[in-house]
Design a protein around this motif. Sequence first.
Motif, short mmCIF file in Angstrom:
data_model
loop_
_atom_site.label_atom_id
_atom_site.label_comp_id
_atom_site.label_asym_id
_atom_site.label_seq_id
_atom_site.Cartn_x
_atom_site.Cartn_y
_atom_site.Cartn_z
N SER A 1 -6.12 -2.46 -12.63
CA SER A 1 -5.11 -2.04 -14.16
C SER A 1 -4.66 -1.16 -14.00
O SER A 1 -3.19 -0.76 -14.83
CB SER A 1 -6.13 -1.75 -15.27
N THR A 2 -3.95 -0.50 -13.02
CA THR A 2 -3.43 0.67 -12.12
C THR A 2 -2.32 -0.57 -10.50
O THR A 2 -0.94 -0.61 -10.90
CB THR A 2 -3.54 2.06 -11.84
N ARG A 3 -2.70 -0.16 -10.02
CA ARG A 3 -2.41 -0.47 -8.49
C ARG A 3 -2.32 -1.52 -8.32
O ARG A 3 -2.13 -2.79 -8.04
CB ARG A 3 -3.01 0.27 -7.55
N PHE A 4 -3.48 -2.58 -9.02
CA PHE A 4 -4.30 -3.93 -8.67
C PHE A 4 -4.17 -5.23 -10.46
O PHE A 4 -4.79 -4.25 -11.27
CB PHE A 4 -5.30 -4.11 -8.49
N LYS A 5 -3.77 -6.05 -10.50
CA LYS A 5 -3.14 -6.69 -11.58
C LYS A 5 -3.63 -8.19 -11.31
O LYS A 5 -3.25 -8.54 -10.55
CB LYS A 5 -1.94 -6.77 -11.68
N THR B 1 1.65 -1.80 -5.23
CA THR B 1 2.33 -1.10 -4.24
C THR B 1 2.70 -0.95 -2.93
O THR B 1 2.74 -0.48 -2.63
CB THR B 1 1.23 0.12 -4.41
N SER B 2 1.90 -2.49 -2.66
CA SER B 2 2.37 -2.79 -1.45
C SER B 2 3.54 -4.29 -0.80
O SER B 2 3.19 -4.53 -2.38
CB SER B 2 1.22 -3.16 -0.20
N PRO B 3 3.87 -4.34 0.19
CA PRO B 3 4.98 -5.32 0.59
C PRO B 3 4.15 -6.67 0.28
O PRO B 3 2.88 -6.58 0.87
CB PRO B 3 5.39 -5.24 1.56
N ALA B 4 4.68 -7.47 -0.03
CA ALA B 4 4.29 -8.85 -0.22
C ALA B 4 3.04 -9.30 0.95
O ALA B 4 1.89 -10.06 0.88
CB ALA B 4 5.48 -10.03 -0.65
N ASP B 5 4.13 -8.98 2.41
CA ASP B 5 3.11 -9.44 3.55
C ASP B 5 2.07 -8.28 3.55
O ASP B 5 1.30 -8.03 4.64
CB ASP B 5 3.74 -9.39 4.28
N GLN B 6 1.67 -7.72 3.29
CA GLN B 6 0.86 -6.24 3.21
C GLN B 6 -0.28 -6.01 1.75
O GLN B 6 -0.54 -4.78 2.07
CB GLN B 6 1.60 -4.69 3.72
N SER C 1 -3.13 -5.47 -0.46
CA SER C 1 -4.89 -4.88 0.06
C SER C 1 -5.40 -5.41 -0.76
O SER C 1 -5.48 -6.00 -1.51
CB SER C 1 -4.72 -3.45 0.18
N LYS C 2 -6.70 -5.57 -0.13
CA LYS C 2 -7.41 -6.19 -1.77
C LYS C 2 -8.31 -5.22 -2.70
O LYS C 2 -7.87 -3.93 -2.78
CB LYS C 2 -9.31 -6.66 -0.43
N ALA C 3 -8.39 -5.97 -4.26
CA ALA C 3 -8.95 -5.07 -5.00
C ALA C 3 -9.71 -4.02 -4.77
O ALA C 3 -10.81 -4.05 -4.24
CB ALA C 3 -8.37 -5.85 -5.85
N ASN C 4 -9.40 -2.87 -5.32
CA ASN C 4 -10.32 -1.95 -5.52
C ASN C 4 -10.73 -1.58 -6.83
O ASN C 4 -9.78 -1.65 -8.05
CB ASN C 4 -9.40 -0.63 -4.61
N TYR C 5 -11.67 -2.08 -7.18
CA TYR C 5 -12.15 -1.51 -8.74
C TYR C 5 -12.09 0.11 -9.30
O TYR C 5 -11.35 0.07 -10.74
CB TYR C 5 -13.50 -1.91 -8.93
N LYS C 6 -11.69 0.97 -8.24
CA LYS C 6 -11.09 2.06 -9.32
C LYS C 6 -9.85 2.02 -9.50
O LYS C 6 -9.25 2.23 -10.40
CB LYS C 6 -11.52 2.90 -7.98
N GLN C 7 -8.11 0.99 -8.83
CA GLN C 7 -7.56 1.00 -9.67
C GLN C 7 -7.31 -0.12 -9.54
O GLN C 7 -6.16 -0.82 -10.43
CB GLN C 7 -6.41 0.84 -8.06
#
Length: 91
Positions: free
Chosen positions: A73-77, A58-63, A65-71
């Motif tokens: 497989s949805t936001r973080f892959k 959900t964030s541009p390549a230069d921005q 975020s560190k992965a959040n376990y709650k997200q």
Amino acid sequence: LNEQNCTIQLRFLDNKPYFSLWVDDTLIVQNVICLPRQKILLYDNVNFNGNFFIVDLTSPADQQSKANYKQLSTRFKLLYLTNDEMAELEK
């Protein structure tokens, strides 16, 4: 992965993602911190073909975020790339 019998452990300690990898019964890396869009395996390893990344979808390549376990497989892959794919990416 790429005909390698892998066991992957991704765990969160103090809200930071850590990665461990075994091929068959051989430990490749243990508890490596995962930084956004950075190679997880920092060094080439003769016992493993490829590398891993965690990306924030959900964030541009230069921005990133560190992965959040709650997200996870949805936001973080967690992504795997072969050595050939890594070579193409680094061109």
